[in-house]
Design a protein around this motif. Structure first.
Motif, PDB file in Angstrom:
ATOM      1  N   GLU A 130       0.823  -1.201   0.000  1.00  0.00           N
ATOM      2  CA  GLU A 130       0.000   0.000   0.000  1.00  0.00           C
ATOM      3  C   GLU A 130       0.863   1.260   0.000  1.00  0.00           C
ATOM      4  O   GLU A 130       0.456   2.300  -0.516  1.00  0.00           O
ATOM      5  CB  GLU A 130      -0.928   0.001   1.218  1.00  0.00           C
ATOM      6  N   LEU A 131       2.050   1.173   0.577  1.00  0.00           N
ATOM      7  CA  LEU A 131       2.955   2.322   0.591  1.00  0.00           C
ATOM      8  C   LEU A 131       3.779   2.404  -0.690  1.00  0.00           C
ATOM      9  O   LEU A 131       4.310   3.474  -1.019  1.00  0.00           O
ATOM     10  CB  LEU A 131       3.896   2.238   1.801  1.00  0.00           C
ATOM     11  N   PHE A 132       3.889   1.279  -1.401  1.00  0.00           N
ATOM     12  CA  PHE A 132       4.657   1.232  -2.645  1.00  0.00           C
ATOM     13  C   PHE A 132       3.779   0.583  -3.721  1.00  0.00           C
ATOM     14  O   PHE A 132       3.965  -0.566  -4.097  1.00  0.00           O
ATOM     15  CB  PHE A 132       5.966   0.464  -2.440  1.00  0.00           C
ATOM     16  N   PRO A 133       2.783   1.345  -4.214  1.00  0.00           N
ATOM     17  CA  PRO A 133       1.768   0.783  -5.117  1.00  0.00           C
ATOM     18  C   PRO A 133       2.329   0.458  -6.503  1.00  0.00           C
ATOM     19  O   PRO A 133       3.237   1.115  -7.004  1.00  0.00           O
ATOM     20  CB  PRO A 133       0.713   1.888  -5.192  1.00  0.00           C
ATOM     21  N   PHE A 134       1.716  -0.539  -7.112  1.00  0.00           N
ATOM     22  CA  PHE A 134       2.183  -1.043  -8.411  1.00  0.00           C
ATOM     23  C   PHE A 134       1.680  -0.192  -9.564  1.00  0.00           C
ATOM     24  O   PHE A 134       0.530   0.242  -9.586  1.00  0.00           O
ATOM     25  CB  PHE A 134       1.696  -2.482  -8.594  1.00  0.00           C
ATOM     26  N   ARG A 135       2.574   0.038 -10.512  1.00  0.00           N
ATOM     27  CA  ARG A 135       2.211   0.561 -11.829  1.00  0.00           C
ATOM     28  C   ARG A 135       3.078  -0.143 -12.860  1.00  0.00           C
ATOM     29  O   ARG A 135       4.296  -0.201 -12.694  1.00  0.00           O
ATOM     30  CB  ARG A 135       2.410   2.073 -11.918  1.00  0.00           C
ATOM     31  N   LEU A 136       2.450  -0.700 -13.859  1.00  0.00           N
ATOM     32  CA  LEU A 136       3.198  -1.442 -14.867  1.00  0.00           C
ATOM     33  C   LEU A 136       4.181  -0.522 -15.581  1.00  0.00           C
ATOM     34  O   LEU A 136       3.801   0.530 -16.090  1.00  0.00           O
ATOM     35  CB  LEU A 136       2.249  -2.072 -15.877  1.00  0.00           C
ATOM     36  N   ARG A 137       5.440  -0.923 -15.611  1.00  0.00           N
ATOM     37  CA  ARG A 137       6.473  -0.157 -16.318  1.00  0.00           C
ATOM     38  C   ARG A 137       6.588  -0.694 -17.741  1.00  0.00           C
ATOM     39  O   ARG A 137       6.683  -1.914 -17.953  1.00  0.00           O
ATOM     40  CB  ARG A 137       7.821  -0.286 -15.618  1.00  0.00           C
ATOM     41  N   GLN A 138       6.558   0.201 -18.699  1.00  0.00           N
ATOM     42  CA  GLN A 138       6.653  -0.193 -20.096  1.00  0.00           C
ATOM     43  C   GLN A 138       7.646   0.725 -20.817  1.00  0.00           C
ATOM     44  O   GLN A 138       7.639   1.943 -20.607  1.00  0.00           O
ATOM     45  CB  GLN A 138       5.288  -0.102 -20.775  1.00  0.00           C
ATOM     46  N   LEU A 139       8.474   0.128 -21.643  1.00  0.00           N
ATOM     47  CA  LEU A 139       9.430   0.896 -22.432  1.00  0.00           C
ATOM     48  C   LEU A 139       8.835   1.090 -23.823  1.00  0.00           C
ATOM     49  O   LEU A 139       8.900   0.209 -24.682  1.00  0.00           O
ATOM     50  CB  LEU A 139      10.771   0.164 -22.510  1.00  0.00           C
ATOM     51  N   SER A 140       8.249   2.274 -24.028  1.00  0.00           N
ATOM     52  CA  SER A 140       7.552   2.524 -25.290  1.00  0.00           C
ATOM     53  C   SER A 140       8.376   3.360 -26.258  1.00  0.00           C
ATOM     54  O   SER A 140       8.031   3.489 -27.432  1.00  0.00           O
ATOM     55  CB  SER A 140       6.219   3.225 -25.021  1.00  0.00           C
ATOM     56  N   GLY A 141       9.470   3.931 -25.773  1.00  0.00           N
ATOM     57  CA  GLY A 141      10.321   4.744 -26.637  1.00  0.00           C
ATOM     58  C   GLY A 141      11.768   4.303 -26.514  1.00  0.00           C
ATOM     59  O   GLY A 141      12.058   3.133 -26.264  1.00  0.00           O
ATOM     60  N   ALA A 151       8.506   6.520  -2.599  1.00  0.00           N
ATOM     61  CA  ALA A 151       7.648   6.008  -3.679  1.00  0.00           C
ATOM     62  C   ALA A 151       7.373   7.086  -4.720  1.00  0.00           C
ATOM     63  O   ALA A 151       7.409   6.817  -5.929  1.00  0.00           O
ATOM     64  CB  ALA A 151       6.346   5.461  -3.104  1.00  0.00           C
ATOM     65  N   ALA A 152       7.121   8.301  -4.276  1.00  0.00           N
ATOM     66  CA  ALA A 152       6.838   9.390  -5.213  1.00  0.00           C
ATOM     67  C   ALA A 152       8.066   9.699  -6.069  1.00  0.00           C
ATOM     68  O   ALA A 152       7.945   9.957  -7.276  1.00  0.00           O
ATOM     69  CB  ALA A 152       6.398  10.636  -4.445  1.00  0.00           C
ATOM     70  N   VAL A 153       9.250   9.651  -5.467  1.00  0.00           N
ATOM     71  CA  VAL A 153      10.473   9.961  -6.202  1.00  0.00           C
ATOM     72  C   VAL A 153      10.787   8.862  -7.217  1.00  0.00           C
ATOM     73  O   VAL A 153      11.316   9.123  -8.300  1.00  0.00           O
ATOM     74  CB  VAL A 153      11.649  10.169  -5.219  1.00  0.00           C
ATOM     75  N   LEU A 154      10.438   7.625  -6.883  1.00  0.00           N
ATOM     76  CA  LEU A 154      10.705   6.496  -7.788  1.00  0.00           C
ATOM     77  C   LEU A 154       9.646   6.335  -8.874  1.00  0.00           C
ATOM     78  O   LEU A 154       9.830   5.527  -9.797  1.00  0.00           O
ATOM     79  CB  LEU A 154      10.757   5.191  -6.985  1.00  0.00           C
ATOM     80  N   SER A 155       8.578   7.084  -8.795  1.00  0.00           N
ATOM     81  CA  SER A 155       7.390   6.773  -9.586  1.00  0.00           C
ATOM     82  C   SER A 155       7.613   6.780 -11.100  1.00  0.00           C
ATOM     83  O   SER A 155       6.924   6.066 -11.826  1.00  0.00           O
ATOM     84  CB  SER A 155       6.261   7.751  -9.232  1.00  0.00           C
ATOM     85  N   GLU A 156       8.564   7.562 -11.594  1.00  0.00           N
ATOM     86  CA  GLU A 156       8.746   7.662 -13.039  1.00  0.00           C
ATOM     87  C   GLU A 156       9.867   6.776 -13.568  1.00  0.00           C
ATOM     88  O   GLU A 156      10.184   6.822 -14.759  1.00  0.00           O
ATOM     89  CB  GLU A 156       9.015   9.123 -13.426  1.00  0.00           C
ATOM     90  N   SER A 157      10.468   5.969 -12.724  1.00  0.00           N
ATOM     91  CA  SER A 157      11.595   5.128 -13.149  1.00  0.00           C
ATOM     92  C   SER A 157      11.109   3.791 -13.697  1.00  0.00           C
ATOM     93  O   SER A 157      10.077   3.257 -13.273  1.00  0.00           O
ATOM     94  CB  SER A 157      12.552   4.890 -11.981  1.00  0.00           C
ATOM     95  N   HIS A 158      11.868   3.244 -14.635  1.00  0.00           N
ATOM     96  CA  HIS A 158      11.610   1.902 -15.154  1.00  0.00           C
ATOM     97  C   HIS A 158      12.356   0.837 -14.353  1.00  0.00           C
ATOM     98  O   HIS A 158      11.867  -0.289 -14.176  1.00  0.00           O
ATOM     99  CB  HIS A 158      12.084   1.779 -16.616  1.00  0.00           C
ATOM    100  N   VAL A 159      13.567   1.175 -13.925  1.00  0.00           N
ATOM    101  CA  VAL A 159      14.515   0.190 -13.408  1.00  0.00           C
ATOM    102  C   VAL A 159      15.108   0.674 -12.092  1.00  0.00           C
ATOM    103  O   VAL A 159      15.338   1.878 -11.914  1.00  0.00           O
ATOM    104  CB  VAL A 159      15.657  -0.038 -14.436  1.00  0.00           C
TER     105      VAL A 159
END
Length: 401
Positions: free
Chosen positions: A194-205, A277-285
């Motif tokens: 709940e503190l580190f919620p999932f979002r699928l990471r995708q490499l589209s570019g 979690a907020a700082v990591l939110s835009e990372s893929h890896v």
């Protein structure tokens, strides 16, 4: 506390944190004030460790001696209640170090009170190809580590323990053979999804965003990540966010400038855990080139969010992964570890769909095996085995082979 009628006994420095968590002193927890001993050992370690953020083996070794005074006070406060049968068992959780001993184990055994020790973790040898890093970290005491077996109560602690919990395969392997039938392997760390919620990471570019989280000290390997990014020959644009602070920061910033990576490598500095979690939110890896990591809590937090972990294949972090949830890099020295990260980036560039596959696999693995709820259930199984003579539990990570 939610699943047992437990009483926590902690060092007085933890008092405010327990109160902020809503626990009631006297009912839920008691504090021990052995600051006189703890301060003396802290002062001594300050002069022996060789500098701030260095010589952590010295700090661990000396601080473990404070637990002798801690347990003496525990028995003074609770001895009569223990002997009266008020408690079904005693579980000593800290310190994690497998070198630490517990004089109270003998007393508990005399009164037929089961004693559980762990999770124990640490003691991982320095990899042979990193002698220079060990020297920079002032880890001279690690050369003499095996003398811990001569410490008072070493054998008695293990002989009288009803169960022992190891937090890593290496620590499990160091337990005496006579303990193995009473030992369990449960990773030291866990995560609250709940503190580190999932979002699928995708490499589209063609842009891969990589995060590094940790103290900026030599063994964590942030410099290796920077070197790999600078040497990457492919068309994949790799951006790096370095989260953390430490004595190596100016050296790393200089390396970024020399290699012309100022627009691709950013330093976020120290980040409070609640904001991670907020700082990591835009990372893929999540990249962790650490050459001597015992646990890997940040790996689980990143996996919970769907970040793909790429870790050095040594110590605790690779034990958390499988081929469907991350990438472990074999290495023998600095060059092979750098080359391994290059190969991982090339693999992602060649198969961009791998990011989504591993992202989903990482989040699923965490929720199946590494949440605090899962860990609590595993410990409860051990408690029942010890107290109720139930069949010995077979845990998902129990087999250290």
């Amino acid at each position: 506390m939610e699943r047992t009628n437990g009483l926590i006994v902690t060092q007085i420095r933890n008092r405010e944190a327990f109160l902020r968590a809503g626990l009631v002193e006297g009912r839920d927890f008691l504090t021990i004030d052995n600051e006189g001993v703890a301060r003396l050992l802290h002062w001594l370690s300050k002069y022996l460790r060789g500098g701030e953020n260095k010589g952590w083996t010295v700090v661990t070794a000396l601080s473990s001696f404070s637990y002798y005074s801690f347990e003496r006070e525990v028995w003074r406060l609770l001895g009569s209640r223990l002997k009266a049968g008020e408690f079904d068992l005693v579980h000593r959780i800290t310190p994690l170090s497998p070198t630490s001993q517990s004089p109270i184990a003998i007393r508990l055994s005399k009164h037929k009170i089961p004693f559980i020790l762990g999770p124990l973790n640490g003691g991982l040898p320095w990899p042979k190809g990193f002698t220079e890093v060990r020297s920079r970290e002032r880890e001279w005491l690690s050369l003499f580590r095996r003398f811990y077996r001569l410490m008072p109560f070493y054998r008695a602690t293990r002989m009288h323990a009803a169960a022992l919990v190891a937090g890593s395969r290496h620590t499990f392997s160091e337990l005496p053979e006579s303990c193995k039938k009473r030992a369990f392997l449960i990773p030291e760390n866990a995560v609250n999804p709940e503190l580190f919620p999932f979002r699928l990471r995708q490499l589209s570019g063609d842009r891969l965003t990589v995060a590094f989280v940790g103290r900026l000290v030599p063994y964590k390997g942030a410099d290796i990540l920077i070197e790999a990014v600078a040497a990457y020959p492919g068309g994949l644009k790799i951006d790096v966010l370095i989260i953390g602070d430490g004595p190596q920061r100016s050296e790393l910033e200089d390396a970024v400038r020399r290699k012309g990576l100022g627009d691709r490598v950013r330093f976020a500095g120290w980040v409070h855990h609640k904001d991670l979690a907020a700082v990591l939110s835009e990372s893929h890896v999540l990249a962790l080139p650490s050459v001597r990591e015992f646990g890997g809590g940040v790996v689980l937090e990143a996996m919970s969010m769907g970040l793909v972990p790429i870790v050095a294949n040594y110590g605790g972090p690779p034990e958390l992964l499988d081929e469907q949830s991350g990438i472990s890099i074999d290495f023998s020295d600095r060059q092979t570890l750098t080359t391994g990260f290059l190969a991982a980036f090339q693999r992602i560039e060649a198969s961009p769909e791998l990011v989504a596959l591993l992202s989903n696999g990482a989040a699923l693995r965490v929720r199946q095996r590494y949440t605090w709820d899962v860990k609590a259930n595993e410990m409860l199984q051990i408690y029942k085995w010890v107290v109720e003579s139930a069949p010995k539990p077979t845990l998902d990570v129990d087999d250290p082979t």
